[in-house]
Design a protein around this motif. Structure first.
Motif, PDB file in Angstrom:
ATOM      1  N   UNK A 170       0.826  -0.809   0.131  1.00  0.00           N
ATOM      2  CA  UNK A 170       0.269   0.307  -0.143  1.00  0.00           C
ATOM      3  C   UNK A 170       1.093   1.275  -0.081  1.00  0.00           C
ATOM      4  N   UNK A 171       1.690   1.098  -0.595  1.00  0.00           N
ATOM      5  CA  UNK A 171       2.791   2.083  -0.845  1.00  0.00           C
ATOM      6  C   UNK A 171       2.289   3.413  -1.616  1.00  0.00           C
ATOM      7  N   UNK A 172       2.479   4.801  -1.227  1.00  0.00           N
ATOM      8  CA  UNK A 172       2.327   5.607  -2.230  1.00  0.00           C
ATOM      9  C   UNK A 172       2.796   7.244  -1.301  1.00  0.00           C
ATOM     10  N   UNK A 173       4.388   7.462  -1.476  1.00  0.00           N
ATOM     11  CA  UNK A 173       5.304   8.210  -1.248  1.00  0.00           C
ATOM     12  C   UNK A 173       5.046   9.452  -2.171  1.00  0.00           C
ATOM     13  N   UNK A 174       5.884  11.108  -1.517  1.00  0.00           N
ATOM     14  CA  UNK A 174       5.782  11.349  -3.257  1.00  0.00           C
ATOM     15  C   UNK A 174       7.908  12.120  -2.014  1.00  0.00           C
ATOM     16  N   UNK A 175       8.461  12.476  -3.078  1.00  0.00           N
ATOM     17  CA  UNK A 175       9.701  13.271  -2.080  1.00  0.00           C
ATOM     18  C   UNK A 175      10.247  13.935  -3.023  1.00  0.00           C
ATOM     19  N   UNK A 176      10.061  15.598  -2.689  1.00  0.00           N
ATOM     20  CA  UNK A 176      11.182  16.012  -3.565  1.00  0.00           C
ATOM     21  C   UNK A 176      12.260  17.357  -2.228  1.00  0.00           C
ATOM     22  N   UNK A 177      13.334  17.133  -3.341  1.00  0.00           N
ATOM     23  CA  UNK A 177      14.492  17.531  -3.054  1.00  0.00           C
ATOM     24  C   UNK A 177      13.655  19.086  -2.696  1.00  0.00           C
ATOM     25  N   UNK A 178      14.590  19.406  -1.177  1.00  0.00           N
ATOM     26  CA  UNK A 178      14.297  21.135  -0.470  1.00  0.00           C
ATOM     27  C   UNK A 178      15.706  22.105  -1.168  1.00  0.00           C
ATOM     28  N   UNK A 179      16.222  21.432  -1.336  1.00  0.00           N
ATOM     29  CA  UNK A 179      17.408  22.549  -1.293  1.00  0.00           C
ATOM     30  C   UNK A 179      18.030  21.738  -2.694  1.00  0.00           C
ATOM     31  N   UNK A 180      18.391  22.822  -4.099  1.00  0.00           N
ATOM     32  CA  UNK A 180      18.774  23.289  -4.875  1.00  0.00           C
ATOM     33  C   UNK A 180      19.874  21.902  -5.128  1.00  0.00           C
ATOM     34  N   UNK A 181      20.968  22.611  -4.085  1.00  0.00           N
ATOM     35  CA  UNK A 181      22.392  22.747  -4.329  1.00  0.00           C
ATOM     36  C   UNK A 181      22.670  21.618  -3.076  1.00  0.00           C
ATOM     37  N   UNK A 182      22.478  20.307  -3.334  1.00  0.00           N
ATOM     38  CA  UNK A 182      23.667  19.653  -2.340  1.00  0.00           C
ATOM     39  C   UNK A 182      24.827  18.868  -2.425  1.00  0.00           C
ATOM     40  N   UNK A 183      25.654  19.445  -2.246  1.00  0.00           N
ATOM     41  CA  UNK A 183      27.186  19.173  -2.844  1.00  0.00           C
ATOM     42  C   UNK A 183      28.270  18.882  -1.226  1.00  0.00           C
ATOM     43  N   UNK A 184      29.069  18.078  -2.359  1.00  0.00           N
ATOM     44  CA  UNK A 184      30.189  17.332  -1.611  1.00  0.00           C
ATOM     45  C   UNK A 184      31.321  18.521  -1.769  1.00  0.00           C
ATOM     46  N   UNK A 185      32.406  18.866  -0.624  1.00  0.00           N
ATOM     47  CA  UNK A 185      33.290  19.459  -0.633  1.00  0.00           C
ATOM     48  C   UNK A 185      34.519  19.037  -0.236  1.00  0.00           C
ATOM     49  N   UNK A 226      22.707   8.017  -4.013  1.00  0.00           N
ATOM     50  CA  UNK A 226      22.309   6.933  -2.804  1.00  0.00           C
ATOM     51  C   UNK A 226      21.765   8.296  -1.510  1.00  0.00           C
ATOM     52  N   UNK A 227      22.146   9.556  -1.101  1.00  0.00           N
ATOM     53  CA  UNK A 227      21.649  10.318  -0.490  1.00  0.00           C
ATOM     54  C   UNK A 227      21.476  12.033  -1.085  1.00  0.00           C
ATOM     55  N   UNK A 228      21.158  11.658  -3.086  1.00  0.00           N
ATOM     56  CA  UNK A 228      20.640  12.571  -2.611  1.00  0.00           C
ATOM     57  C   UNK A 228      22.252  14.085  -3.384  1.00  0.00           C
ATOM     58  N   UNK A 229      22.686  13.436  -2.799  1.00  0.00           N
ATOM     59  CA  UNK A 229      24.132  14.485  -3.483  1.00  0.00           C
ATOM     60  C   UNK A 229      24.201  14.705  -4.728  1.00  0.00           C
ATOM     61  N   UNK A 230      24.271  15.914  -5.769  1.00  0.00           N
ATOM     62  CA  UNK A 230      24.408  16.155  -6.550  1.00  0.00           C
ATOM     63  C   UNK A 230      25.059  17.349  -7.206  1.00  0.00           C
ATOM     64  N   UNK A 231      26.292  17.449  -6.594  1.00  0.00           N
ATOM     65  CA  UNK A 231      27.737  17.489  -7.220  1.00  0.00           C
ATOM     66  C   UNK A 231      28.624  17.666  -6.237  1.00  0.00           C
ATOM     67  N   UNK A 232      29.950  17.354  -6.497  1.00  0.00           N
ATOM     68  CA  UNK A 232      30.513  17.448  -5.966  1.00  0.00           C
ATOM     69  C   UNK A 232      32.530  18.693  -6.398  1.00  0.00           C
ATOM     70  N   UNK A 233      32.590  19.406  -5.773  1.00  0.00           N
ATOM     71  CA  UNK A 233      33.958  20.118  -5.752  1.00  0.00           C
ATOM     72  C   UNK A 233      35.000  19.453  -5.412  1.00  0.00           C
ATOM     73  N   UNK A 234      35.718  19.132  -6.434  1.00  0.00           N
ATOM     74  CA  UNK A 234      37.251  17.646  -6.412  1.00  0.00           C
ATOM     75  C   UNK A 234      38.596  18.429  -5.660  1.00  0.00           C
ATOM     76  N   UNK A 235      38.600  20.260  -5.859  1.00  0.00           N
ATOM     77  CA  UNK A 235      40.070  20.166  -5.609  1.00  0.00           C
ATOM     78  C   UNK A 235      39.417  21.143  -3.717  1.00  0.00           C
TER      79      UNK A 235
END
Length: 719
Positions: A170-185, A226-235
């Motif tokens: 009986x699944x019925x769920x919606x998930x939308x990210x609250x932040x546009x940028x989700x980055x790892x430095x 897997x946790x929604x990170x959508x960007x990485x500053x690699x240096x």
């Protein structure tokens, strides 16, 4: 797509299928080195639930017509094979007994036929829905989104539900990210050292890129997505200009190719003097035509190599880094030049608000005083990256007053997952509640309830760009982070960047169930340890609002150092930094009523007491103790909590894998010894000012103060 990605996928699929039967016959405790992080996909051990899952998921239906949808299929095959212990087929025909249907209206006629239009309108480009649905007469579980990337995020969410053994009926769920940028430095350097890394060398093997794409790069992208990170500053933000040379752009382009199917964009930290260093110009003045022309040419080159390049990350005019002030320009002028250059490509400029020099007696005032007068002067594709507190990732700080004070300037928060001031990779400390303490703090910027989280999500102000980033520490250590529990903060950050309303306890439980076990005793025991760890880490280091008591490498205690003295200001009268209206008046940077509360020594929360006030040793605390007595008890409470963590961990022997049990057990022994050293060093040093005894009933330090002073030089050595 690059040929190396295809080769990797062939190797992955072959290895997964060959290894499936072997994995089922092995003890699940075997070979647990932490490499899989929270994506272990172990066989579900609840037999009733396992059978229910098998009944509901007998095949997968999706079109693999893009690199991202191929990644979706691979993750599902990997995850479902491990979790269900049986091979799950991928087919474009519906199985009447249970099908998982995934896709978008564009890539799946089935999804298009399900009349999800109203719900899809809510999802944007990254959100997803998961719903049990009748599809052509068959009861199916549907994961739908507007984009392939949304389907990928939904896939990871669904696999997380299975890993944590949730009911999927009986699944019925919606998930939308609250932040546009989700980055790892990443603070990675060209020589593959990692500033504040503590987990081996840099992941990026510059010597073999672009010819060899290490499979670990793909796993890093999987972990991030897997946790929604959508960007990485690699240096490193203390940037080496050579990262944007043609030689390295070709190498970075390979990483971008690997990350792209997982929705992870590449960002680069740049050195502001690059036109001088690399271009041979005599100036890096952002208003000089030749400088603008140089950056235009370089930006064009970057996008020719990396078409979806995210943008520039800039640390300027701070800690010796070059910036626009060298040329008489302000931060807005410096950032806007780059923003104008990169805007035609869809890129952004992330401008760090971490600035300090010797201009003010109180360093915590500086960022606010520097940037608030510039509010509204930054381009719409510039976002200010602000540390969670006004100082520097201290164990505990009040939130930065810049949050809420910049209604016309895009804003994002900078957290730290790597434990720079919290025991590096030797100490167990879960940061989920620390992140939440910042996100849930009320700025009062638009009245009561204007939390930092609402500022970052764009709810408080209509920011075109906002979000969260974290300095992370994954390196070449097999388990990515050296201490297994640093992974928990990495996981919590990503999940909170997606939804800041999530509960820190809920996230801790999710991580435990995916990383260690679904056994209730194991879950509750580890959760108890994690929820002892954060307050313990503060108490045996810098309780009641103290800061910067550590050594130069930020590991052991050094309250006697000149830098520490500037912050704790201990004297015969008392201790603490006076930031009230009678001191540096940093309290004025907060909105009412916080400025009034923080200014009042009797109303300020005691956890921030010594942050805002210089307080008498005899000051009466809420506990009934004097400040001296309370301070000493906090230090002793920190050590006591670590010893309790040890006792709790020891009860897990035989309940989790031996490899990680022994590893954490040893690290807790190190942590207990370090906590005692911190406690004794600080108590004995501050006692030289208070001239008061250690309260009765507390164990006396084993050695005198001079012994602990010498330890700073003998054992706390940076890698």
């Amino acid at each position: 797509m690059h040929i190396y990605l295809y080769l990797y996928r062939i190797v992955f699929l072959t290895g997964m299928l060959l290894g499936c039967s072997q994995a089922k016959s092995q003890n699940s405790y075997t070979g647990e080195d932490g490499y899989r992080t929270w994506l272990r996909y172990e066989l579900v051990d609840n037999q009733q639930l396992l059978q229910a899952y098998k009944n509901q998921i007998q095949q997968v239906h999706l079109n693999t017509n893009s690199p991202t949808m191929q990644a979706v299929e691979e993750e599902l095959l990997r995850g479902l094979t491990g979790l269900l212990g049986t091979k799950v087929e991928s087919s474009l025909k519906l199985n009447p007994n249970g099908t998982l249907v995934l896709g978008t209206p564009e890539n799946s006629p089935l999804i298009a036929s399900l009349n999800f239009n109203e719900k899809l309108e809510q999802l944007g480009t990254e959100g997803f829905l998961i719903e049990e649905k009748n599809v052509e007469g068959h009861q199916c579980i549907v994961i739908a989104a507007n984009t392939d990337l949304g389907v990928l995020y939904g896939t990871f969410h669904f696999l997380r539900m299975l890993q944590t053994q949730q009911n999927i009926s009986d699944l019925e769920l919606i998930s939308v990210p609250q932040c546009k940028l989700r980055l790892a430095n990443h603070w990675d350097n060209l020589d593959r050292s990692v500033e504040r890394g503590y987990a081996g060398r840099s992941l990026w093997e510059w010597g073999t890129l672009p010819e060899y794409a290490h499979p670990r790069y793909t796993d890093y992208a999987r972990i991030s997505a897997s946790v929604g990170i959508n960007g990485v500053a690699i240096n490193n933000v203390n940037a080496d200009a050579r990262f944007i040379t043609t030689q390295f752009l070709k190498k970075i382009a390979m990483l971008a190719d690997i990350f792209r199917p997982y929705g992870v964009k590449v960002y680069l930290a740049i050195n502001y003097s690059s036109p001088v260093t690399l271009g041979g110009l005599k100036t890096a003045d952002p208003l000089a035509p030749e400088v603008i022309a140089w950056w235009e040419k370089k930006t064009d080159e970057i996008y020719s190599q990396i078409p979806d390049f995210g943008g520039f990350l800039v640390k300027a005019d701070s800690e010796g880094q070059p910036g626009p002030k060298t040329y008489g320009r302000n931060h807005a002028e410096g950032a806007n030049m780059l923003a104008d250059v990169i805007k035609p490509f869809g890129g952004i400029v992330i401008w760090r608000a971490f600035v300090y020099g010797e201009r003010q007696a109180d360093r915590v005032r500086e960022a606010y005083d520097e940037f608030v007068p510039l509010d509204g002067k930054f381009a719409d594709n510039v976002v200010l990256q602000i540390k969670n507190g006004p100082l520097d990732f201290m164990p505990r700080e009040p939130f930065s007053p810049l949050f809420g004070a910049l209604p016309h300037t895009n804003t994002m928060i900078e957290f730290q997952v790597t434990q720079e001031y919290l025991g590096n990779a030797n100490h167990l400390l879960y940061k989920g509640r620390m992140f939440k303490e910042s996100l849930d703090a009320d700025t009062y910027a638009k009245g009561k309830g204007t939390t930092v989280g609402k500022v970052l999500s764009g709810e408080a102000y209509d920011y075109p760009i906002s979000g969260m980033t974290a300095v992370v520490n994954p390196g070449t250590d097999r388990n990515w982070t050296r201490h297994p529990f640093v992974q928990s903060s990495w996981f919590a950050f990503g999940r909170l960047a997606w939804d800041y309303n999530l509960d820190a306890e809920q996230l801790a439980e999710q991580w435990i169930r995916q990383t260690f076990s679904n056994n209730e005793t194991v879950v509750e025991t580890i959760k108890k340890i994690m929820f002892l760890s954060d307050e313990a880490g503060v108490n045996y280091r810098e309780p009641l609002g103290l800061t910067h008591i550590g050594t130069g490498i930020h590991y052991g205690p050094a309250p006697w150092s000149n830098r520490s003295k500037r912050f704790h200001q201990a004297d015969d009268y008392g201790i603490g930094f006076d930031r009230s209206e009678n001191g540096s008046n940093a309290v004025e940077q907060y909105f009412p009523p916080l400025n009034e509360i923080y200014n009042d020594i009797d109303r300020v929360p005691e956890k921030y007491l010594l942050w805002f006030h210089h307080v008498s040793w005899n000051h009466q605390m809420k506990s009934g103790r004097t400040l001296w007595e309370e301070l000493v008890h906090k230090y002793y409470d920190g050590v006591k909590a670590v010893r309790q963590m040890q006792q709790e961990w020891n009860t897990l022997e035989g309940r989790i894998d031996e490899q990680r049990f022994s590893h954490v057990k040893a690290l807790l022994e190190i942590q207990e010894k370090d906590a005692v050293i911190w406690r004794n060093s600080c108590v004995l040093y501050f006692q030289t000012f208070s001239q008061k005894p250690i309260p009765p009933g507390l164990e006396k330090p084993e050695f005198d103060l001079e012994y602990y002073k010498q330890l700073e030089h003998r054992i706390y050595i940076s890698e």
